[in-house]
Design a protein around this motif. Structure first.
Motif, PDB file in Angstrom:
ATOM      1  N   LEU A  33      90.479  -3.075  69.122  1.00 36.32           N
ATOM      2  CA  LEU A  33      91.849  -3.568  69.218  1.00 36.32           C
ATOM      3  C   LEU A  33      92.835  -2.600  68.563  1.00 36.32           C
ATOM      4  CD1 LEU A  33      93.812  -5.850  69.941  1.00 36.32           C
ATOM      5  CD2 LEU A  33      93.096  -7.014  67.871  1.00 36.32           C
ATOM      6  N   MET A  34      92.520  -2.124  67.375  1.00 42.25           N
ATOM      7  CA  MET A  34      93.406  -1.190  66.679  1.00 42.25           C
ATOM      8  C   MET A  34      93.491   0.148  67.409  1.00 42.25           C
ATOM      9  SD  MET A  34      94.839  -2.687  64.197  1.00 42.25           S
ATOM     10  CE  MET A  34      94.805  -4.273  65.003  1.00 42.25           C
ATOM     11  N   ASN A  35      92.378   0.609  67.953  1.00 35.47           N
ATOM     12  CA  ASN A  35      92.371   1.847  68.728  1.00 35.47           C
ATOM     13  C   ASN A  35      93.296   1.705  69.940  1.00 35.47           C
ATOM     14  OD1 ASN A  35      91.802   4.205  70.120  1.00 35.47           O
ATOM     15  ND2 ASN A  35      89.600   3.962  70.045  1.00 35.47           N
ATOM     16  N   CYS A  36      93.203   0.586  70.630  1.00 39.97           N
ATOM     17  CA  CYS A  36      94.043   0.352  71.814  1.00 39.97           C
ATOM     18  C   CYS A  36      95.513   0.227  71.431  1.00 39.97           C
ATOM     19  CB  CYS A  36      93.573  -0.893  72.552  1.00 39.97           C
ATOM     20  SG  CYS A  36      91.929  -0.698  73.271  1.00 39.97           S
ATOM     21  N   TYR A  38      96.942   1.599  68.876  1.00 38.52           N
ATOM     22  CA  TYR A  38      97.368   2.951  68.518  1.00 38.52           C
ATOM     23  C   TYR A  38      97.805   3.720  69.765  1.00 38.52           C
ATOM     24  CZ  TYR A  38      97.234   7.721  66.742  1.00 38.52           C
ATOM     25  OH  TYR A  38      97.563   9.011  66.404  1.00 38.52           O
ATOM     26  N   GLN A  39      97.149   3.412  70.899  1.00 37.08           N
ATOM     27  CA  GLN A  39      97.488   4.061  72.168  1.00 37.08           C
ATOM     28  C   GLN A  39      98.599   3.335  72.912  1.00 37.08           C
ATOM     29  OE1 GLN A  39      94.120   5.562  74.484  1.00 37.08           O
ATOM     30  NE2 GLN A  39      92.800   5.087  72.731  1.00 37.08           N
ATOM     31  N   GLY A  40      99.189   2.313  72.278  1.00 33.09           N
ATOM     32  CA  GLY A  40     100.350   1.630  72.852  1.00 33.09           C
ATOM     33  C   GLY A  40     100.059   0.383  73.658  1.00 33.09           C
ATOM     34  N   ALA A  41      98.815  -0.070  73.655  1.00 22.08           N
ATOM     35  CA  ALA A  41      98.445  -1.249  74.452  1.00 22.08           C
ATOM     36  C   ALA A  41      98.151  -2.446  73.551  1.00 22.08           C
ATOM     37  CB  ALA A  41      97.224  -0.946  75.307  1.00 22.08           C
ATOM     38  N   GLN A  42      98.785  -3.568  73.854  1.00 21.65           N
ATOM     39  CA  GLN A  42      98.508  -4.796  73.116  1.00 21.65           C
ATOM     40  C   GLN A  42      97.558  -5.705  73.886  1.00 21.65           C
ATOM     41  OE1 GLN A  42     102.730  -5.628  71.300  1.00 21.65           O
ATOM     42  NE2 GLN A  42     101.189  -6.997  70.464  1.00 21.65           N
ATOM     43  N   THR A  72      95.287 -13.321  65.806  1.00 19.80           N
ATOM     44  CA  THR A  72      95.866 -12.823  64.560  1.00 19.80           C
ATOM     45  C   THR A  72      96.715 -11.580  64.802  1.00 19.80           C
ATOM     46  OG1 THR A  72      94.041 -13.710  63.255  1.00 19.80           O
ATOM     47  CG2 THR A  72      95.309 -11.905  62.266  1.00 19.80           C
ATOM     48  N   TYR A  73      96.244 -10.695  65.668  1.00 17.26           N
ATOM     49  CA  TYR A  73      96.952  -9.450  65.936  1.00 17.26           C
ATOM     50  C   TYR A  73      97.870  -9.541  67.157  1.00 17.26           C
ATOM     51  CZ  TYR A  73      94.049  -7.378  62.354  1.00 17.26           C
ATOM     52  OH  TYR A  73      93.447  -7.090  61.156  1.00 17.26           O
ATOM     53  N   ASP A  74      98.127 -10.763  67.612  1.00 22.05           N
ATOM     54  CA  ASP A  74      99.050 -11.020  68.722  1.00 22.05           C
ATOM     55  C   ASP A  74      98.750 -10.142  69.935  1.00 22.05           C
ATOM     56  OD1 ASP A  74     101.136 -12.350  70.000  1.00 22.05           O
ATOM     57  OD2 ASP A  74     102.614 -10.862  69.354  1.00 22.05           O
ATOM     58  N   SER A  75      97.499 -10.154  70.343  1.00 25.14           N
ATOM     59  CA  SER A  75      97.055  -9.367  71.494  1.00 25.14           C
ATOM     60  C   SER A  75      96.407 -10.285  72.521  1.00 25.14           C
ATOM     61  CB  SER A  75      96.056  -8.306  71.046  1.00 25.14           C
ATOM     62  OG  SER A  75      96.686  -7.386  70.192  1.00 25.14           O
ATOM     63  N   LYS A  76      96.308  -9.782  73.733  1.00 17.52           N
ATOM     64  CA  LYS A  76      95.671 -10.530  74.813  1.00 17.52           C
ATOM     65  C   LYS A  76      94.422  -9.793  75.272  1.00 17.52           C
ATOM     66  CE  LYS A  76      99.798 -12.729  76.677  1.00 17.52           C
ATOM     67  NZ  LYS A  76     100.600 -12.907  77.903  1.00 17.52           N
ATOM     68  N   LEU A  77      93.495 -10.563  75.834  1.00 18.58           N
ATOM     69  CA  LEU A  77      92.226 -10.018  76.281  1.00 18.58           C
ATOM     70  C   LEU A  77      91.856 -10.623  77.626  1.00 18.58           C
ATOM     71  CD1 LEU A  77      89.529  -8.459  75.655  1.00 18.58           C
ATOM     72  CD2 LEU A  77      88.747 -10.571  74.559  1.00 18.58           C
ATOM     73  N   ALA A  78      91.356  -9.787  78.525  1.00 13.50           N
ATOM     74  CA  ALA A  78      90.762 -10.259  79.781  1.00 13.50           C
ATOM     75  C   ALA A  78      89.313  -9.790  79.792  1.00 13.50           C
ATOM     76  CB  ALA A  78      91.513  -9.719  80.990  1.00 13.50           C
ATOM     77  N   ILE A  79      88.413 -10.734  80.012  1.00 13.38           N
ATOM     78  CA  ILE A  79      86.985 -10.432  80.091  1.00 13.38           C
ATOM     79  C   ILE A  79      86.566 -10.601  81.543  1.00 13.38           C
ATOM     80  CG2 ILE A  79      84.686 -11.078  79.310  1.00 13.38           C
ATOM     81  CD1 ILE A  79      86.091 -12.290  76.792  1.00 13.38           C
ATOM     82  N   ILE A  80      86.073  -9.530  82.145  1.00 14.13           N
ATOM     83  CA  ILE A  80      85.684  -9.559  83.557  1.00 14.13           C
ATOM     84  C   ILE A  80      84.210  -9.913  83.674  1.00 14.13           C
ATOM     85  CG2 ILE A  80      85.476  -8.200  85.667  1.00 14.13           C
ATOM     86  CD1 ILE A  80      87.726  -6.423  84.502  1.00 14.13           C
ATOM     87  N   GLY A  81      83.932 -10.875  84.535  1.00 18.16           N
ATOM     88  CA  GLY A  81      82.549 -11.263  84.771  1.00 18.16           C
ATOM     89  C   GLY A  81      82.470 -12.371  85.800  1.00 18.16           C
ATOM     90  N   ASP A  82      81.272 -12.844  86.029  1.00 15.03           N
ATOM     91  CA  ASP A  82      81.054 -13.964  86.945  1.00 15.03           C
ATOM     92  C   ASP A  82      80.808 -15.206  86.098  1.00 15.03           C
ATOM     93  OD1 ASP A  82      80.434 -15.735  88.936  1.00 15.03           O
ATOM     94  OD2 ASP A  82      78.581 -14.753  89.547  1.00 15.03           O
TER      95      ASP A  82
END
Length: 121
Positions: A33-36, A38-42, A72-82
């Protein structure tokens, strides 16, 4: 592990590029999350194969701990799968509730993930 930055509607999304398990515990999730960020993506898109199988065993509480980090870090996540043919009701309910709240999204494709992460609704 590589990270590809995708921009859609002015929103930067990090797409994790790996065939390996990259998230085994909450600390792994925070580091990615922190790496992303740092690259400008939340927002981040990952594949279910990037998650330790214990993530999907709710009794381990790993999923809740990892998802709490995104909150906590106000980020969103998409998990791809079936996720259509799950047998355990508790996991189905967890996925349904996560998708309803729109911070953590369980999706079937990258396109659906991008749509969920960039939607204003």
């Amino acid at each position: 592990m590589d990270i590809e930055i995708i921009e859609n509607n002015g929103i930067k999304i990090a797409k994790l590029l790996s065939d390996n398990i990259e998230i085994n515990n909450p600390q792994d999730a925070v580091e990615i999350l922190m790496n992303c960020r740092y690259q400008g993506a939340q927002s981040i898109i990952i594949s279910e194969k990037n998650l330790n199988k214990d993530f999907f065993e709710l009794k381990t509480k790993i999923a809740g701990e990892i998802l709490q980090k995104f909150s906590t870090y106000d980020s969103k996540l998409a998990i791809i799968g079936d996720f259509n043919n799950l047998e355990r009701k508790s996991l189905k309910d967890f996925i349904y509730e996560s998708n309803r709240l729109k911070r953590i999204n369980f999706v079937s494709s990258i396109e659906e993930g991008i749509e969920k992460l960039t939607s204003k609704k």
